[in-house]
Design a protein around this motif. Structure first.
Motif, short mmCIF file in Angstrom:
data_model
loop_
_atom_site.label_atom_id
_atom_site.label_comp_id
_atom_site.label_asym_id
_atom_site.label_seq_id
_atom_site.Cartn_x
_atom_site.Cartn_y
_atom_site.Cartn_z
N LEU A 230 26.12 11.34 3.09
CA LEU A 230 24.81 11.93 2.81
C LEU A 230 24.05 12.16 4.11
CD1 LEU A 230 23.69 9.52 -0.07
CD2 LEU A 230 24.59 11.84 -0.34
N ASP A 231 23.26 13.20 4.12
CA ASP A 231 22.32 13.40 5.22
C ASP A 231 21.10 12.55 4.92
OD1 ASP A 231 20.77 14.22 7.31
OD2 ASP A 231 20.56 16.31 6.65
N TRP A 232 21.25 11.24 5.11
CA TRP A 232 20.26 10.30 4.59
C TRP A 232 18.91 10.42 5.29
CZ3 TRP A 232 18.39 6.62 8.00
CH2 TRP A 232 19.13 6.39 9.14
N ARG A 233 18.88 10.91 6.51
CA ARG A 233 17.59 11.07 7.19
C ARG A 233 16.76 12.19 6.58
NH1 ARG A 233 21.35 10.13 11.11
NH2 ARG A 233 21.05 8.27 12.44
N ALA A 234 17.40 13.07 5.82
CA ALA A 234 16.70 14.20 5.21
C ALA A 234 16.18 13.87 3.81
CB ALA A 234 17.62 15.42 5.15
N THR A 235 16.41 12.65 3.34
CA THR A 235 15.95 12.27 2.01
C THR A 235 14.80 11.28 2.13
OG1 THR A 235 17.37 10.33 1.73
CG2 THR A 235 18.35 12.50 1.23
N ASP A 236 14.14 11.06 1.00
CA ASP A 236 13.03 10.12 0.98
C ASP A 236 13.45 8.74 0.47
OD1 ASP A 236 11.21 12.02 1.85
OD2 ASP A 236 10.80 12.73 -0.20
N ASP A 237 14.70 8.57 0.10
CA ASP A 237 15.07 7.34 -0.60
C ASP A 237 16.11 6.50 0.12
OD1 ASP A 237 17.16 9.05 -1.03
OD2 ASP A 237 16.99 9.09 -3.21
N HIS A 238 16.30 6.70 1.41
CA HIS A 238 17.19 5.85 2.19
C HIS A 238 16.49 5.30 3.42
CE1 HIS A 238 20.12 8.01 -0.27
NE2 HIS A 238 21.01 7.11 0.05
N ALA B 167 0.83 -1.20 0.00
CA ALA B 167 0.00 0.00 0.00
C ALA B 167 0.86 1.25 0.00
CB ALA B 167 -0.93 -0.02 1.21
N ARG B 168 2.01 1.21 0.68
CA ARG B 168 2.88 2.38 0.68
C ARG B 168 3.43 2.65 -0.72
NH1 ARG B 168 8.09 2.85 4.58
NH2 ARG B 168 9.06 1.54 3.01
N GLU B 169 3.78 1.58 -1.42
CA GLU B 169 4.24 1.78 -2.80
C GLU B 169 3.12 2.36 -3.66
OE1 GLU B 169 7.27 1.34 -5.83
OE2 GLU B 169 7.25 1.47 -3.65
N LYS B 170 1.92 1.89 -3.46
CA LYS B 170 0.78 2.44 -4.21
C LYS B 170 0.62 3.93 -3.93
CE LYS B 170 -4.24 1.97 -4.73
NZ LYS B 170 -5.44 1.18 -4.35
N ASP B 171 0.79 4.32 -2.69
CA ASP B 171 0.66 5.74 -2.35
C ASP B 171 1.67 6.61 -3.10
OD1 ASP B 171 -1.45 5.24 -0.65
OD2 ASP B 171 -0.22 5.21 1.16
N THR B 172 2.87 6.08 -3.33
CA THR B 172 3.87 6.87 -4.06
C THR B 172 3.43 7.12 -5.50
OG1 THR B 172 5.20 4.99 -4.83
CG2 THR B 172 5.70 5.88 -2.65
N TYR B 173 2.71 6.17 -6.09
CA TYR B 173 2.21 6.36 -7.45
C TYR B 173 1.00 7.29 -7.47
CZ TYR B 173 5.37 2.89 -9.35
OH TYR B 173 6.50 2.23 -9.76
N LEU B 174 0.14 7.15 -6.48
CA LEU B 174 -1.01 8.06 -6.41
C LEU B 174 -0.54 9.50 -6.28
CD1 LEU B 174 -3.36 6.05 -4.04
CD2 LEU B 174 -3.63 6.38 -6.51
#
Length: 376
Positions: A306-314, A156-163
């Motif tokens: 990287l400031d990985w906590r500040a990104t959406d992809d880590h 469902a979380r992956e679906k939300d990224t597409y929505l």
């Protein structure tokens, strides 16, 4: 029925790493709906041989027609499921297109095949895209994805990224992580002579996401020199495209009795190395999520600080210690097991959110989704 039974075509035209994401759905479909005409279009003898063996083992060889795509190549010397050289994909697709017109649905796991519905709109209601890979670093913004009639997604979380990207909800179906149902996930044959714990190092192939370019060779040297761990060196299958020297580095490392290195075998992509390891060492490969289906210690490598906590992809870096200094690696490995309890809850939550349903139920759900999508 007044017409022939529906025909479902599965496209095995890409790297072997894609096969475990697609094959479990084909097998589940053939088992659930034996009246369907299921076709597996392959691009090489490697693909064909693997699939033929699994179909025979599952007792469904008679239910699936193996077909050779235009440009199909024979590689009689590749007998371990090695990733073979592939022909240029666009000419293959152009020649294959007329043969797919009779299919009611066409199922693929890679984006290149979506050029057909993108360029030929009459294909769009046929094409179904199933996810390969999972987690926060999926390439969701590729315009070709919008050409698929429906996408099968793990969670469902992956679906939300597409929505959030404007995809229509009725073109997104959550079925779970099909690769987790793949028959090759069983623990591989014994790799080491002793029972020391096993570490797997799996660097990503893309330079901006990988620890390999800054630290990889030094990490390999350190893992060869240490004696506490047995080591599986299993980089992303495509890393060798970017670093031709990789093969020599790993071959030299594999001379050590506690090191198993692979750049060619199908075990690189079938999940078995993830199943065999006691600790995951890596950067951003989505294989870590497959590893964490059974929670275990992880150490993540951040050479670019990287400031990985500040990104959406880590997001999955919350599942283990993250180190941004190479000299911190020995201590991180030594304390990983002791620190694991503090990360286990995060690991379970990450897998549930990213992969959704796992195991055979995921492939079965995808098969039922395909049956429901067959035009009436």
């Amino acid at each position: 029925m007044s017409r022939a039974s529906p025909r479902i075509a599965f496209l095995f035209l890409g790297e072997t790493l894609l096969i475990p994401h697609l094959y479990p759905i084909l097998e589940a479909l053939a088992l659930a709906a034996p009246a369907l005409r299921v076709e597996a279009w392959t691009i090489s003898s490697v693909h064909e041989g693997l699939i033929a063996r699994w179909l025979d083992e599952a007792g469904i060889a008679a239910r699936v027609r193996l077909r050779r795509a235009p440009g199909w190549r024979a590689y009689p010397h590749l007998v371990r499921g090695e990733n073979p050289p592939l022909p240029a994909k666009l000419p293959v697709l152009a020649r294959l297109a007329p043969r797919l017109l009779a299919a009611d649905l066409v199922v693929c796991a890679e984006q290149t095949s979506l050029w057909l519905p993108r360029l030929l709109p009459f294909f769009r209601r046929r094409f179904i895209k199933t996810a390969h890979g999972a987690g926060s670093m999926s390439a969701r913004d590729d315009a070709r994805r919008r050409a698929a009639h429906v996408q099968l997604l793990p969670s469902a979380r992956e679906k939300d990224t597409y929505l959030a990207r404007g995809f229509a909800e009725d073109r997104l179906i959550v079925t779970g992580y099909a690769k987790s149902a793949f028959r090759g996930l069983a623990r591989p044959s014994r790799l080491f002579a002793d029972d020391r714990p096993v570490l797997v190092y799996a660097p990503h192939w893309q330079r901006h996401r990988s620890s390999w370019w800054a630290w990889g060779r030094a990490i390999v040297a350190a893992l060869v020199a240490q004696g506490a761990w047995n080591v599986i060196l299993a980089p992303h299958q495509r890393l060798i495209e970017k670093d031709p020297g990789l093969r020599a580095v790993l071959a030299e490392a594999a001379r050590a009795p506690h090191v198993h290195a692979d750049v060619d075998g199908f075990a690189m992509v079938d999940g078995s190395y993830m199943g065999a390891a006691d600790l995951y060492l890596g950067d951003t490969s989505s294989q870590v999520l497959e590893f964490l289906v059974r929670p275990r210690p992880c150490v993540f490598l951040n050479p670019d600080r990287l400031d990985w906590r500040a990104t959406d992809d880590h997001g999955f870096w919350a599942c283990g210690e993250v180190i941004d200094r190479l000299d911190a690696l020995p201590d991180a490995l030594a304390r990983a097991a002791a620190l694991h309890p503090r990360y286990e809850t995060a690991q379970r939550a990450c897998v549930a959110a990213s992969l959704g349903v796992t195991g055979p139920a995921a492939a079965e759900a995808a098969a039922q989704a395909l049956i429901a999508l067959i035009p009436r």
